[in-house]
Design an enzyme around this catalytic site. Sequence first.
Site: not given
Lengths: 263, 1332
Positions: B964, B1139, B895
Amino acid sequence: MEDRKAYYNYLHDIYFPQLPEGHNFDLQLKNPYTWTDYIHLTDGTRVLDPGYQTRDKLHSNFLFTGLIHNEALVMQFLSCMANQNWLQRFGNVKMLLWIPNSSAVKIMARPDTRERAKCSVVRETFCDAKLIATPDDEKSLKSFNNNLLSNDDPIIFNPKSFSKASKYTLIEFNPKDHDLDAFAWDYVVKQLMASRNTPLDKSLNHLGPAAADFFVTKIPLNLLGKVPKNLTSEEFKFLLEVFQSWPFKPDSLLETVSFGKEM
Amino acid sequence: MLSTVARKRILNRRSPAVLVQAFKRTNVSSASSLQNNLIEELKHISLGSKTPGRINVKSDEEVHANKWSTPYDGVFRQSHSKEVMRLWSLLDVCLDSSQFERAESILTTLHPLSIEDNFSFVDDFNKYLNKFAPLASPTEIEAVVANWRSSGKLQTNARTDAIIINALMTKNNPYEKYLLPYLSGRADFRSLLRNVDVFGLQNLKLIVEQNNLDIKFVPAAYRDLITIDNNVEDTNEVTHETNISSSSSPTTTSTTTTTTSPLLEPLMGSADYEPAVLNKQNAEELKSVDTFGMKVIRHTLLSLEPDLNSKLLEKFNEKLEEKLEFFTNDSETQANFFEVYKSLPLDKRDLFEEALNEFNVERQTALENKSIEAAQEKWKHEYEEIKKRGDLGMSKSLNARLWGWFEQMMPLVRDEIERCKNVDDIQIKTLKNEAFAQHSERKKYAPYLRLLDPKKVTVITILEMLKNNSTGGISEGMRTARAVLSVSKALELEFRSEQILNTEKNFVKNFDNSKLSNPKNLKKYSMSLSNFKNDVISDMKVYWPQDIKVKIGSVLISILMHVAKVEVSGVDPSTKQLVRGEAPAFYHSFQYHNGAKIGILKIHKVLSSQLSADKLVGAVQPQSLPMLIQPRPWTSWNNGAYYYSQNQIIRLRDSPEQLAYIKASSDKLDKVYDGLNVLGNTAWTVNERVFKVMSKIWNTGDEFLDIPKAHESLELPEVPPRSSDPSVLNEWKIKVKALQDKYATDRSTRCDANYKLEIARAFLGEKFYFPHNLDFRGRAYPISPNFNHMGSDLSRGLLLFWKGKEIGEEGLRWLKIHLANLFGIDKAPLNEREAFVNDNIELVKRAAEDPMANQEWWTKADKPWQALATIIDLADALKLPDPTKHISHQPVHQDGTCNGLQHYAALGGDVEGATQVNLAPSDKPQDVYTHVAKLVRAKLEEAAANGDENARMLKDNIKRKVVKQTVMTNVYGVTQVGATNQIHKQLQNVFSEDQSYKLSVYLTKVVFASMRELFEGAHLIQDWLAICAKMISKSVRIDIDSYEEMGPKKKPSFMASVIWTTPLDLPIVQPYRAIVKKQIQTNLQTVFIQDPYELHQVDARKQMAAFPPNFIHSLDASHMLLSASSCSKKGLEFAAVHDSYWTHACDVGEMSESLRETFIELHQVDLIARLKDEFDERYKGFLQLIEIPYKSEVGKKILAMRKELTSQLGRPVTLGDEVYLERQRQLLLNSGDENKIAKGESMVTTVSLLENEDLKDLTSAQAMKSMKNSLAEELEESLENTNEYEEEEELKKPVKKSAQKLKVFAPLRLPDIPPKGDFDVNDLRNSKYFFS
DNA sequence: CCACTAAATACTGATATAAGTAATAGAAAATAT
DNA sequence: ATATTTTCTACCGACAATATCAGTATTTAGAGC
């Protein structure tokens, strides 16, 4: 009632001292937009204690009055009359309200008129309302039912004489006692008025699967041919009764569309 | 009939092209007189005033129809006007139903439009003739053609000849005279023989043979086939992929007519391959085994097996030299090909796969074409079974009930279709009000509905209605709008598949297939067929109009509602007796949301609870299941994926402009096709062991991990007495709402999980593929919904690569790392991750052995299902004496760490940023979130030290998690408010309710500042992109857009959307425009929809907000596709979720290298500079509306000019006038005629005055700021002497003075690109944590 | 057969519907003055 | 033209408010030649 500190201070320190001797106003540091602040007002502090009166007549020593710009608020007041809560728990408390002309037209609409919508059925069911005064405004005057104007015979004032008030109509609401199931009543009226110009034999089907088939056996034929906007509050009450006697009515009458808001 | 109004409107419309001509004719001798002339013309046109035939001619849509997006691209925003599209659609359906008279009248209407709209009329005529000819006599055909020709409307072409010739040939009439022009060389034979679809194989062959034509005249793809006889020995190797040879292929024609052929007898005697056969009924049986949707699929799959040509099986066994048994006579038993495959020695596997593929070709064809019938058969079957058993379970079985509905509904549908066919014969006068209304509605949709088969229509309607249960936020029902659309969309899809199939059948009609027993010939044959299908599909351009679709949907749903009944029981309130009865399964009702009325189709609670009680929630769209063979490779914008439907490579968002661009660049997209085909060609299978665990858990109905509990019904809290305070009532309502929401979402997630499981179940042991397409930014998605590798942890845990690879030492390590990642240990160095797994190796073994008994460990993983799958694979490996010899099928992920930021960092050259997202080499992986949290903490410490109370409270509460989401969404352009909400959610638990929000507001600012600091270059780019988007979407094209309506009052209309091409040359068009919807009347209610063919003004705000993330996504999409191609070249299996890139454990190293290289390759070019160049070209000549200071030099000049123009015109000059003049200037400058250019150069317009000005100086923030500052000062002064009570009021007083600004049009000039930092993307080569 | 009018129908756009405005901030678009 | 009010607030996958009424535009029916 005012809970913004600065404005409260202004009222308290400057405005109130200027009022004429012997005035009857009391200033409270409370938010008039908060329901619970009224509880504190009437229960805890004993500032206001009108006392409970039975519902066979209007409350004799309590009057609520104000200018309500916000239509939603007016509707809330109406539903308080229906629920007999908030200030209406003291009895049938008269409310004398200035409300926007457009709202007045909607709320005061009679059966069989173009304006007839759910909120006017609410009014008709839960209170006797009277048109007291309205500005001489062509648009809203035209929208008021002629019957209404001749019955209530309101003061039609020159809007220019009250520059700010020209958009508002004064209405007196006198709550009525009732023993209806609020949810079911709301459901029936709401669904029927959703297509208010469709004859009942069709529009009744919005109440539940094949609802019309059931109603057909229970209600007179001439009623079946009517359209919802022409029904009186009494007729709605009747329909509600029938609805409640229906074994297959939907379980949940207050479902809402939920929009899945993701995290 | 087409309304003649519409026609007149079109006829009256003066096309823009005509206007341009008119202006071009303005020839004048000198510059000044030119100016004067123009002025005269302006006066004449008198913009903004009501000159007849000028202003009122065009409605908005008409003005904007048919416009080039930009002259640079030469792409139409909208291919044809709405009316033309509608007529085409109508023409198509009329021809399909052989209504030739009507078709002729449509042609008559189309002809004049073809001139204006610039399409070729003869194509439409040919379409007509091609349908007409087979049913007409030669003389009729010739008469028709002659007739049209003599009217001067028609100029025939080679295709017309082809049609005539073919008709004559088919009727055995002489056709030679039509060949004359070709034989004599006046016309090219190639253009005649190109029309293979007209001739069909047989006639094509005949015409070549009979006239001794050179084979070169036949299109290359078909030559082999034509010449089968002539040179069987042809050594030309036909490269053969898995091309589907359809059910109409001569070898299998017999199987296409029925799905109920007798079951295949057991082939061989013994069942030695016990593990290879999975008895699905005895295996982990899902409680939802009755799910009819799945039965549909399984039945479809199963029903194919009896159809299996025994030759194929023989081939199977021939090739394998060993006898295998896959099939028993138990219809519920299905071969587990995966187990067979695994059990085979390596050298046999290829042969097996080859055979399996051939086998699956048949099954795929059936899957795409027969699944609707299969469903119907299944219902009937179950119904009859129950009846035979004399079971009382009739009402319990959903399938039996559906059969009942079907039986009642189908005749009604058939009648309706019949009425549609006769709709023109009805005597209108005989109709009463209601019937008349119905009739006139029917007239609109009749041409479409009459084409359909009542049986299919019925099945599809039922399936769709059940599928839509619990959608749109309705717990027991659906939104009407969605229902009607989904039904008719499914119908259209099915109809198209059918069309393709039929065309194909026609194509091979009469073809002598005796030679096809030769396998080589068979291959050629299927190649040609595949080619042919591509051609056919590319040709389909006409769609059913939206309003027709909703009408059809609602008619059918009404019919269903009328017949579909369920048995119900209820308590009579008065007698308290239980009453039984029958009630409609569906009813129509309304719900309100914020005063908006929403039409709802409710599913009866009895049915709904049956659906949920039986864990059966609906059907699957059988058209878009995973595929059993490799998807049709993408070769053009609408050619790829499924074999019998037209699939678009881009998921268009109702934007004709997007469509136009993708069409226009269709042949430049090989790189995109390549990548996409790699994704599609990755073979998968279901992880059976995980599946078993899952279904066991599922059956308990309990909550487990991300599977919510199966609620029986919604229990509400007790209703407070009505006289409770309104606050209490409100609180109760809010609580109820929350519960309802939870109920609805739980139900829908459970539903969704059920689909996934059921599809997985149907595909157990199968080899399957996910066809992919792209969203409009170029990101790839599997087309088949519900169950795919892009779904939740649950679906991902269920998927394995079909292909296995020996894991090797490195692979074993990567598998462990992968497992650690799944446990959330993904920020530690690789060795630590590996160590984590080694430390827990006993737990791994135990969990793999009995996942149910030992669930406490793996269920704690971040992604438990994938962890379980990995655990099982790892444990398998460890069981071997040499674990490195383990054959692993487990996908291992790599990832990107904040992939968006990686691209930004590369673009901006941020050294620090690049380090934080692991672009720059580093010993251990960096974590942006942690780093940002650290930065924020530092800032807070500092502020706290300076006595900031907020900072003091916050400074010890900044965890990674707090920032985050905000860091992540920063890339998507989250605003302050949005970020504050996110942070508020995190802080809620830490601080009290009233503090939390205030602190969040404060913290958000700090986080934003930190981000900006860390990714300085990136943010400059983000800003630059946003500014460009804003400027573009606020600019106008002077040669076409909008000057007409720029009267004195009206604002210019902005039509330019942001368009760019990715490094793979995929054009991206941002679709954000004003949404204009209309109410369409249907049977049930009106439905509020927008017409996808209309173009409206751009939504500048969205264009701007979405451009930076979209641009970045278009890059990461490119990166992914490039990586896919690159990996595939190296022989790696490859899958991707945006991704996150997947491959076998043993190939991780190689894949990593590939994706690093492709990333570097991608960023080798300065992509931002490239974008700027592209924009400059594309939006050359566009004007932007800017405000400049009144008092600047140019400002004064412009004012003077306006004054002058005003006096010349005798009316106030408008912006529209100015644009008009500028446009004339541009026309002259671009005329190519020296004289004119000179004139243009000497012309002065308000725009040209600004041409050489530095707009930045005029509109710069500084200039504006200084003005604002002075105003602010004044404001402050005025505030100083207000006392505290009046402060509030005073603040609200408007500022009287404002800067004097002048609105002018200036040439669009995008800002310079921001400087790039020092990070060199080549450093990436040494960064091992880039993806991890 | 045509031109004409009146009546009928189709199309368009506006408005009401439900019913607390408010946890916050700040810019841009829409609307009002 | 300027001031006030309203809107909106993270990308994509994945779109969706409706009934009614008044007023106008267009079509059709019908009577008359």
